[in-house]
Design a protein around this motif. Structure first.
Motif, PDB file in Angstrom:
ATOM      1  N   ALA A  26       1.074  -0.844   0.366  1.00 45.09           N
ATOM      2  CA  ALA A  26      -0.180  -0.115  -0.352  1.00 45.09           C
ATOM      3  C   ALA A  26       0.717   1.806   0.298  1.00 45.09           C
ATOM      4  O   ALA A  26       1.787   0.985  -0.008  1.00 45.09           O
ATOM      5  CB  ALA A  26      -1.094  -0.225   1.095  1.00 45.09           C
ATOM      6  N   ALA A  27       0.588   3.098  -0.783  1.00 44.81           N
ATOM      7  CA  ALA A  27       0.904   3.948  -0.415  1.00 44.81           C
ATOM      8  C   ALA A  27       1.596   4.084   0.968  1.00 44.81           C
ATOM      9  O   ALA A  27       2.406   4.514   1.485  1.00 44.81           O
ATOM     10  CB  ALA A  27      -0.019   4.787  -1.406  1.00 44.81           C
ATOM     11  N   LEU A  28       0.720   4.087   2.138  1.00 44.74           N
ATOM     12  CA  LEU A  28       0.964   4.231   2.967  1.00 44.74           C
ATOM     13  C   LEU A  28       1.047   3.018   4.255  1.00 44.74           C
ATOM     14  O   LEU A  28       0.390   1.533   3.729  1.00 44.74           O
ATOM     15  CB  LEU A  28      -0.938   4.722   4.252  1.00 44.74           C
ATOM     16  CG  LEU A  28      -1.342   6.004   3.224  1.00 44.74           C
ATOM     17  CD1 LEU A  28      -2.388   6.169   3.994  1.00 44.74           C
ATOM     18  CD2 LEU A  28      -0.542   7.550   3.602  1.00 44.74           C
ATOM     19  N   ALA A  29       1.994   3.560   4.982  1.00 41.56           N
ATOM     20  CA  ALA A  29       2.397   1.705   5.695  1.00 41.56           C
ATOM     21  C   ALA A  29       2.246   1.552   7.287  1.00 41.56           C
ATOM     22  O   ALA A  29       3.416   1.148   7.533  1.00 41.56           O
ATOM     23  CB  ALA A  29       4.059   2.052   5.013  1.00 41.56           C
ATOM     24  N   GLY A  30       1.133   2.131   7.161  1.00 44.15           N
ATOM     25  CA  GLY A  30       1.192   1.731   8.593  1.00 44.15           C
ATOM     26  C   GLY A  30       1.051   2.989  10.158  1.00 44.15           C
ATOM     27  O   GLY A  30       2.402   3.149   9.452  1.00 44.15           O
ATOM     28  N   LEU A  31       0.562   3.679  10.749  1.00 40.30           N
ATOM     29  CA  LEU A  31       0.701   4.637  11.211  1.00 40.30           C
ATOM     30  C   LEU A  31       0.006   4.552  12.607  1.00 40.30           C
ATOM     31  O   LEU A  31      -1.104   3.882  13.123  1.00 40.30           O
ATOM     32  CB  LEU A  31      -0.365   5.490  10.206  1.00 40.30           C
ATOM     33  CG  LEU A  31      -1.669   5.467  10.257  1.00 40.30           C
ATOM     34  CD1 LEU A  31      -1.851   6.155  11.203  1.00 40.30           C
ATOM     35  CD2 LEU A  31      -1.951   6.570   8.690  1.00 40.30           C
ATOM     36  N   LEU A  32       0.753   5.756  13.029  1.00 43.89           N
ATOM     37  CA  LEU A  32      -0.187   6.022  14.606  1.00 43.89           C
ATOM     38  C   LEU A  32      -0.771   7.239  14.646  1.00 43.89           C
ATOM     39  O   LEU A  32       0.111   7.985  14.531  1.00 43.89           O
ATOM     40  CB  LEU A  32       0.766   5.371  15.561  1.00 43.89           C
ATOM     41  CG  LEU A  32       0.646   5.417  17.449  1.00 43.89           C
ATOM     42  CD1 LEU A  32      -1.507   4.987  17.309  1.00 43.89           C
ATOM     43  CD2 LEU A  32       1.309   4.564  18.292  1.00 43.89           C
ATOM     44  N   CYS A  33      -1.808   8.002  15.153  1.00 47.25           N
ATOM     45  CA  CYS A  33      -1.940   8.969  14.652  1.00 47.25           C
ATOM     46  C   CYS A  33      -3.190   9.428  15.823  1.00 47.25           C
ATOM     47  O   CYS A  33      -3.588   8.607  15.801  1.00 47.25           O
ATOM     48  CB  CYS A  33      -2.215   9.649  12.685  1.00 47.25           C
ATOM     49  SG  CYS A  33      -3.741   9.059  12.091  1.00 47.25           S
ATOM     50  N   LEU A  34      -3.134  10.343  15.583  1.00 46.94           N
ATOM     51  CA  LEU A  34      -4.424  11.144  16.809  1.00 46.94           C
ATOM     52  C   LEU A  34      -5.061  12.120  16.124  1.00 46.94           C
ATOM     53  O   LEU A  34      -4.717  12.964  15.315  1.00 46.94           O
ATOM     54  CB  LEU A  34      -3.486  11.533  18.270  1.00 46.94           C
ATOM     55  CG  LEU A  34      -4.644  11.879  19.016  1.00 46.94           C
ATOM     56  CD1 LEU A  34      -5.027  10.437  19.841  1.00 46.94           C
ATOM     57  CD2 LEU A  34      -4.203  12.707  20.499  1.00 46.94           C
ATOM     58  N   ALA A  35      -6.681  11.859  16.056  1.00 50.74           N
ATOM     59  CA  ALA A  35      -7.163  12.704  15.488  1.00 50.74           C
ATOM     60  C   ALA A  35      -8.617  12.920  15.966  1.00 50.74           C
ATOM     61  O   ALA A  35      -9.108  12.272  16.904  1.00 50.74           O
ATOM     62  CB  ALA A  35      -7.034  12.136  13.888  1.00 50.74           C
ATOM     63  N   GLY A  45      -0.227   1.643  13.865  1.00 53.65           N
ATOM     64  CA  GLY A  45      -0.048   0.944  12.705  1.00 53.65           C
ATOM     65  C   GLY A  45       1.617   0.503  13.276  1.00 53.65           C
ATOM     66  O   GLY A  45       2.009   0.500  14.044  1.00 53.65           O
ATOM     67  N   TYR A  46       1.529  -0.061  12.147  1.00 62.14           N
ATOM     68  CA  TYR A  46       3.132  -1.382  12.189  1.00 62.14           C
ATOM     69  C   TYR A  46       3.209  -1.618  11.018  1.00 62.14           C
ATOM     70  O   TYR A  46       2.635  -2.028   9.501  1.00 62.14           O
ATOM     71  CB  TYR A  46       2.299  -2.830  13.247  1.00 62.14           C
ATOM     72  CG  TYR A  46       3.013  -3.409  12.565  1.00 62.14           C
ATOM     73  CD1 TYR A  46       3.926  -3.835  14.568  1.00 62.14           C
ATOM     74  CD2 TYR A  46       3.439  -4.823  11.726  1.00 62.14           C
ATOM     75  CE1 TYR A  46       4.448  -5.701  14.182  1.00 62.14           C
ATOM     76  CE2 TYR A  46       3.468  -5.769  12.018  1.00 62.14           C
ATOM     77  CZ  TYR A  46       4.917  -6.247  12.884  1.00 62.14           C
ATOM     78  OH  TYR A  46       5.554  -7.317  13.366  1.00 62.14           O
ATOM     79  N   LEU A  47       4.279  -1.202  10.937  1.00 63.60           N
ATOM     80  CA  LEU A  47       5.410  -1.405   9.601  1.00 63.60           C
ATOM     81  C   LEU A  47       6.503  -2.283   9.646  1.00 63.60           C
ATOM     82  O   LEU A  47       7.360  -2.538  10.104  1.00 63.60           O
ATOM     83  CB  LEU A  47       6.323   0.240   9.118  1.00 63.60           C
ATOM     84  CG  LEU A  47       6.694  -0.137   7.933  1.00 63.60           C
ATOM     85  CD1 LEU A  47       6.087   0.161   6.758  1.00 63.60           C
ATOM     86  CD2 LEU A  47       7.213   1.928   8.229  1.00 63.60           C
TER      87      LEU A  47
END
Length: 391
Positions: A9-18, A30-32
């Protein structure tokens, strides 16, 4: 709570707060990882060598998310896990750039030391925090450290210090060292040599081993020959692969304990630890992953637990979460019987290290009697004055 798994995928796993509607918040975890990571090759995993991964640490992250879900929901925080495997190391930096464009800040990273060091260097100064869950290399906490890189797996130095403390406590002070041919073996041996000097052990000799089909090198794989001609109280084996170390026990010339990469092994986690709620965690993990929990699984579990705790304790934004994680008020329960926190000088999670054999745990380091003026956990690994980290 939501689990998601992506590949190529273009995005590789993330951790963000929204913010997510009506005042609720969402924490995307997320886990990369790399698709072809040799550490998780099926043939390697089936051997189940001591101190080696049992599978992808993603399972530990999933268990941690499931445990945290109820309490998070009660405080208006929705949890979600997204994982991805990149096809090659040269695509990792671009994947992180895409993550940042989407608002990512924290990323759990399951990578070997070399690609992790390159990724951390490529993202230096950017608005991202990496959490290393599977690479024990000391250089990542030393010369290659970065201000935005945290570590939940114990380093090679921490493992070596734990073993050295135990050997000293048992009065097994003369150690024969057998070291393999790879750079990882050399790095592990260097960590133990430093620990031996630090705690007053004596290296009786250091001898190289090599597993080979070449008849000219047969003696380099013969444990009886390698362990002859010296007096020693224990045999330390530096074998990052584990194949040679597996056969070292009960084959030395002198009847002595084997430690290091087999026999008595320093580990972040062991399924036989019976205190501090560990059996309950082990049971939950086994139900989920259908295998015992290993050190890298625990490192991913505690990484997710730490970030969720930061989101609950410092919910303002990612910067506040970062400050809490690295600050003096952060206290994390790792089910090891000690208050865990990140060292400000190298980003390493302070923690006890288990000294385990096949079916049990002989001790948990730091060993009683090894003192520190501030925190006994800092007797494991480089203390602030000794650290080579200059981010």
């Amino acid at each position: 709570m939501c689990f998601g798994y992506l590949r190529r995928a273009a995005l590789a796993g993330l951790l963000c707060l929204a913010a997510t509607g009506a005042g609720a918040r969402e924490l995307l975890i997320g886990y990369l990882a790399l698709a072809d990571d040799a550490r998780y090759d099926a043939r390697q995993l089936e051997h189940r060598y001591q101190g080696q991964p049992g599978g992808r640490p993603l399972a530990g992250a999933e268990v941690a998310l499931d445990e945290a879900d109820f309490g998070a929901q009660a405080q208006g925080l929705a949890l979600r896990l997204v994982a991805v495997e990149a096809d090659a190391a040269d695509g990792l930096a671009a994947a992180l750039d895409a993550l940042r464009a989407q608002g990512a800040h924290f990323v759990l990273v399951d990578l070997p030391a070399a690609p992790l060091a390159a990724l951390a260097a490529a993202t230096r100064g950017r608005d991202v925090t990496l959490i290393n869950v599977s690479a024990a290399a000391d250089a990542l906490r030393g010369a290659q450290c970065q201000a935005h890189l945290l570590h939940t797996l114990p380093s090679e130095a921490m493992a070596a210090d734990a073993l050295a403390q135990y050997l000293v406590s048992r009065k097994w002070r003369r150690v024969l060292a057998l070291v393999g041919p790879t750079p990882a073996d050399r790095a592990r041996m260097d960590a133990f040599a430093a620990a031996a000097k630090r705690f007053g052990l004596k290296l009786a000799a250091e001898r190289p081993f090599r597993l080979s089909n070449d008849p000219r090198e047969r003696e380099l794989g013969n444990i009886a020959l390698l362990s002859a001609g010296e007096d020693y109280d224990a045999v330390y084996v530096a074998d990052s692969d584990g194949e040679f170390a597996r056969d070292a026990q009960y084959r030395t010339v002198l009847p002595r304990p084997v430690v290091g990469s087999a026999g008595l092994v320093a580990e972040a986690w062991h399924w036989a630890w019976e205190r501090n709620g560990a059996p309950q965690l082990e049971s939950r993990f086994r139900r989920h992953a259908q295998r015992p929990m290993t050190g890298t699984d625990w490192a991913a579990w505690v990484a997710v637990k730490a970030v969720v705790e930061a989101a609950l304790r410092a919910p303002a934004d990612a910067a506040a979460m970062d400050a809490w994680l690295r600050g003096p008020d952060a206290v994390i329960d790792g089910f090891k019987g000690a208050r865990l926190s990140f060292r400000p000088w190298d980003g390493q999670l302070r923690q006890p290290v288990f000294l385990a054999h096949g079916n049990g745990v002989a001790a948990a380091a730091p060993i009683d009697g090894f003192l520190h003026p501030v925190n006994a956990l800092d007797t494991l690994g480089p203390d602030r004055p000794e650290s080579a980290c200059r981010p």
